[in-house]
Design a protein around this motif. Sequence first.
Motif, short mmCIF file in Angstrom:
data_model
loop_
_atom_site.label_atom_id
_atom_site.label_comp_id
_atom_site.label_asym_id
_atom_site.label_seq_id
_atom_site.Cartn_x
_atom_site.Cartn_y
_atom_site.Cartn_z
N LYS A 238 0.83 -1.21 0.00
CA LYS A 238 0.00 0.00 0.00
C LYS A 238 0.87 1.26 0.00
N GLN A 239 2.19 1.11 0.17
CA GLN A 239 3.08 2.26 0.14
C GLN A 239 3.02 2.88 -1.25
N THR A 240 3.30 4.17 -1.35
CA THR A 240 3.24 4.81 -2.66
C THR A 240 4.53 4.58 -3.44
N LEU A 241 4.43 4.70 -4.75
CA LEU A 241 5.61 4.56 -5.60
C LEU A 241 6.62 5.67 -5.27
N ILE A 242 6.12 6.86 -4.99
CA ILE A 242 7.01 7.98 -4.64
C ILE A 242 7.77 7.68 -3.36
N ASN A 243 7.08 7.14 -2.36
CA ASN A 243 7.72 6.80 -1.09
C ASN A 243 8.80 5.74 -1.29
N LEU A 244 8.50 4.72 -2.07
CA LEU A 244 9.48 3.66 -2.32
C LEU A 244 10.64 4.19 -3.17
#
Length: 113
Positions: free
Chosen positions: A46-52
């Motif tokens: 559920k983490q965002t692509l930006i966060n990863l």
Amino acid sequence: MCKNPRLSVTVDERTIIIKKSDILYLEAQNGNVLIYTKNLPLITSKQTLINLEKQLDPEQFLRVHRSFLVNLDMILEFQPSFNHTYELTLINGTKITVSRSYVAKTKKVLGIG
């Protein structure tokens, strides 16, 4: 950006530890991020692509589309596609579209004139 060789990904109540060098690509889809690796089953977070993306080395991982982040070491081919887009073929045969807005940067990073 972090030089840690591992990526911690939250999946439900668990945290999965992935070697960054094993990641083929990440794909944002329907509010989730799908993480494709060389040898693990598909990981959905559920983490965002930006966060990863912030946790990955920009020298190793490249955004090629608003929904795709690719491990540069996993790219086998770069070829023109339709409507001024390009297509990457990864070592496992997966094809990923490079959208028009990312073509110039992708060519530069891959050393293509």
